[in-house]
Write an enzyme that holds these catalytic residues in place. Structure first.
Site, PDB file in Angstrom:
ATOM      1  N   ARG A  43     -11.761  24.787  46.504  1.00  0.00           N
ATOM      2  CA  ARG A  43     -10.833  25.925  46.381  1.00  0.00           C
ATOM      3  C   ARG A  43     -11.473  27.251  46.733  1.00  0.00           C
ATOM      4  NH1 ARG A  43      -9.211  23.354  41.884  1.00  0.00           N
ATOM      5  NH2 ARG A  43     -11.040  22.113  42.295  1.00  0.00           N
ATOM      6  N   THR A  44     -12.741  27.437  46.379  1.00  0.00           N
ATOM      7  CA  THR A  44     -13.329  28.759  46.632  1.00  0.00           C
ATOM      8  C   THR A  44     -13.460  29.018  48.134  1.00  0.00           C
ATOM      9  OG1 THR A  44     -14.498  28.623  44.529  1.00  0.00           O
ATOM     10  CG2 THR A  44     -15.253  30.286  46.072  1.00  0.00           C
TER      11      THR A  44
ATOM     12  N   ARG B 186     -22.367  30.858  49.052  1.00  0.00           N
ATOM     13  CA  ARG B 186     -22.535  30.084  47.811  1.00  0.00           C
ATOM     14  C   ARG B 186     -23.868  29.358  47.927  1.00  0.00           C
ATOM     15  NH1 ARG B 186     -18.348  26.100  44.680  1.00  0.00           N
ATOM     16  NH2 ARG B 186     -17.628  28.145  44.015  1.00  0.00           N
TER      17      ARG B 186
ATOM     18  N   LYS C 142     -33.142  21.157  59.452  1.00  0.00           N
ATOM     19  CA  LYS C 142     -34.378  20.923  60.223  1.00  0.00           C
ATOM     20  C   LYS C 142     -35.535  21.688  59.609  1.00  0.00           C
ATOM     21  CE  LYS C 142     -31.820  20.794  64.597  1.00  0.00           C
ATOM     22  NZ  LYS C 142     -31.641  21.559  65.833  1.00  0.00           N
TER      23      LYS C 142
END
Ligand code: NCD
Length: 305
Positions: free
Chosen positions: A55-56, A105, A83
Site C-alpha cells: 500500500r505505501t 523505504r 551486485k
C-alpha cells in the site's frame, strides 16, 4: 505558496507543529475534492523501496500521478545493489539523474538521513526499520480528524507490537506534538517500548484495562521480520491474550473507531469480524487518506523548494 520548515520529510520529530497542521490541512482539502491535476506536472519522482511494500508504494505512486507527476520505481531486486554497489554509490547515481524527489523505504536506521545528505532533491521517508514512518502517522491523524471531527480531546489506544513498530513511534511523537490527546499504549511486556522512551503515555499490558475510555483503537501487527532471535509469539495464543474481539472493543467508548495500518493478520491481532465492521473500522479510510496525505507531502516539498 505554502511552505514547510523542512526540505525533507525524514521523521515527525523534525517537523514543527505548524508543519504537521499544514500537511493535514492540505491533505484534508484534497480529500474534500479540491485537487488541481497539474501541480506536479513535468516532475519526476523516484520510488526506491528496499523493503517490501504494497500500500505505501502504490499510495505514493497514485498520489504523485494524481498531481500530474511521472513516477519511476527502482527495481531493487534486479538493481546493481544486488551486485554489491554501496548505498553511497547508488544514491550518487540516482542524484546525478536529477529526480524531483526521492521516496525511500529502507530497514536500516539512518539510511534516509544519509540519502538526504547526498540528494539535491527532497527525500521522503516511506518507512525506516522500527524507527519512523512519518507519512503513516500523518495519514492516521488525517483519518482521526475526519472521523471525530477534531484533532484534540480524545483518547487513543495503540495496541500490539510497539517495540518493533515505526508506525507506533511516529504516531506517538505526532500526537504528542499536537497536544491535548491521551495516549494509552497496550502491549505485553516483551513487545512494550523501553520504559524511558516516551513521556506522558499510560502503559497497559491488557486490552481489558487499556481500552477503557478510548475513542480510537489502533491495532498493530506483530513485526515478525524484525524479531531477530527473539521469541516470536504463537498466533493463536496472541489472539487469546491481545487480539481485538467484539467483547473487548465493547470496553472502549461507545462508537469507538478501530484503525490498523495494514497489512493485518486477521484473527491474530484483530478479529476478522471487526476488520469488516463498516461503522467502526476506519481501515479503508486510512488507505484512502494515505493517497491524499502523500499528495500533500510530495506537493508541499517539491513545490516549496
Ligand atoms: C506498516 C509498515 O510497513 O510500516 N505498513 C504500512 O506502511 N501501511 C506496518 C507494518 O508493516 O505492519
Amino acid at each position: 505558496m505554502t511552505k514547510l520548515s523542512v526540505k525533507h520529510l525524514l521523521d515527525i520529530e523534525s517537523l514543527t507543529r505548524q508543519d504537521i497542521l499544514t500537511i493535514i490541512d492540505t491533505a484534508d482539502n484534497y480529500a474534500n475534492g479540491h485537487v488541481s491535476l497539474d501541480k506536479l506536472s513535468r516532475r519526476i519522482i523516484l520510488n526506491t523501496f528496499f523493503e517490501n511494500s504494497t500500500r505505501t508504494r502504490l499510495s505514493f505512486e497514485m498520489a504523485a500521478k494524481k498531481l500530474g507527476a511521472q513516477v519511476m520505481n527502482m527495481a531493487v531486486e534486479s538493481s546493481s545493489v544486488k551486485k554489491g554497489e554501496s548505498m553511497l554509490d547508488t544514491l550518487q547515481t540516482l542524484n546525478a539523474m536529477r529526480p524531483d524527489a526521492l521516496v525511500i523505504r529502507h530497514r536500516e536506521h539512518g539510511t534516509q538521513e544519509f540519502a538526504a545528505s547526498i540528494m539535491d532533491c527532497p527525500v521522503i521517508n516511506a518507512g525506516e526499520g522500527s524507527r519512523a514512518h512519518p507519512t503513516q502517522a500523518l495519514l492516521d491523524a488525517l483519518t482521526i480528524k475526519r472521523a471525530l471531527g477534531r484533532l484534540e480531546n480524545f483518547t487513543i489506544a495503540i495496541c500490539g507490537d510497539i517495540a518493533h513498530s515505526r508506525v507506533a513511534r511516529s504516531n506517538i511523537v505526532l500526537l504528542q506534538k499536537l497536544g491535548g490527546i491521551k495516549i494509552h499504549v497496550i502491549a505485553p511486556a516483551s513487545l512494550a517500548p523501553n520504559a524511558d522512551e516516551f513521556e506522558n503515555i499510560e502503559t497497559f499490558t491488557s486490552l481489558e484495562e487499556g481500552l477503557v475510555g478510548c475513542d480510537i483503537v489502533m491495532m498493530l501487527r506483530i513485526q515478525k521480520e524484525r524479531m531477530d532471535g527473539e521469541d516470536v509469539p504463537d498466533d493463536a495464543a496472541y489472539f487469546q491474550q491481545l487480539g481485538l474481539t467484539e467483547d473487548r472493543l465493547a470496553l472502549a467508548n461507545p462508537n469507538a473507531y478501530v484503525m490498523h495500518p495494514g497489512p493485518m493478520n486477521r484473527d491474530v491481532e484483530i478479529a476478522a469480524s471487526i476488520a469488516d465492521m463498516e461503522e467502526r473500522s476506519l481501515i479503508p479510510q486510512q488507505v484512502a487518506n494515505g493517497v491524499f496525505t502523500r499528495m500533500a507531502v510530495q506537493e508541499l516539498l517539491i513545490n516549496g523548494q
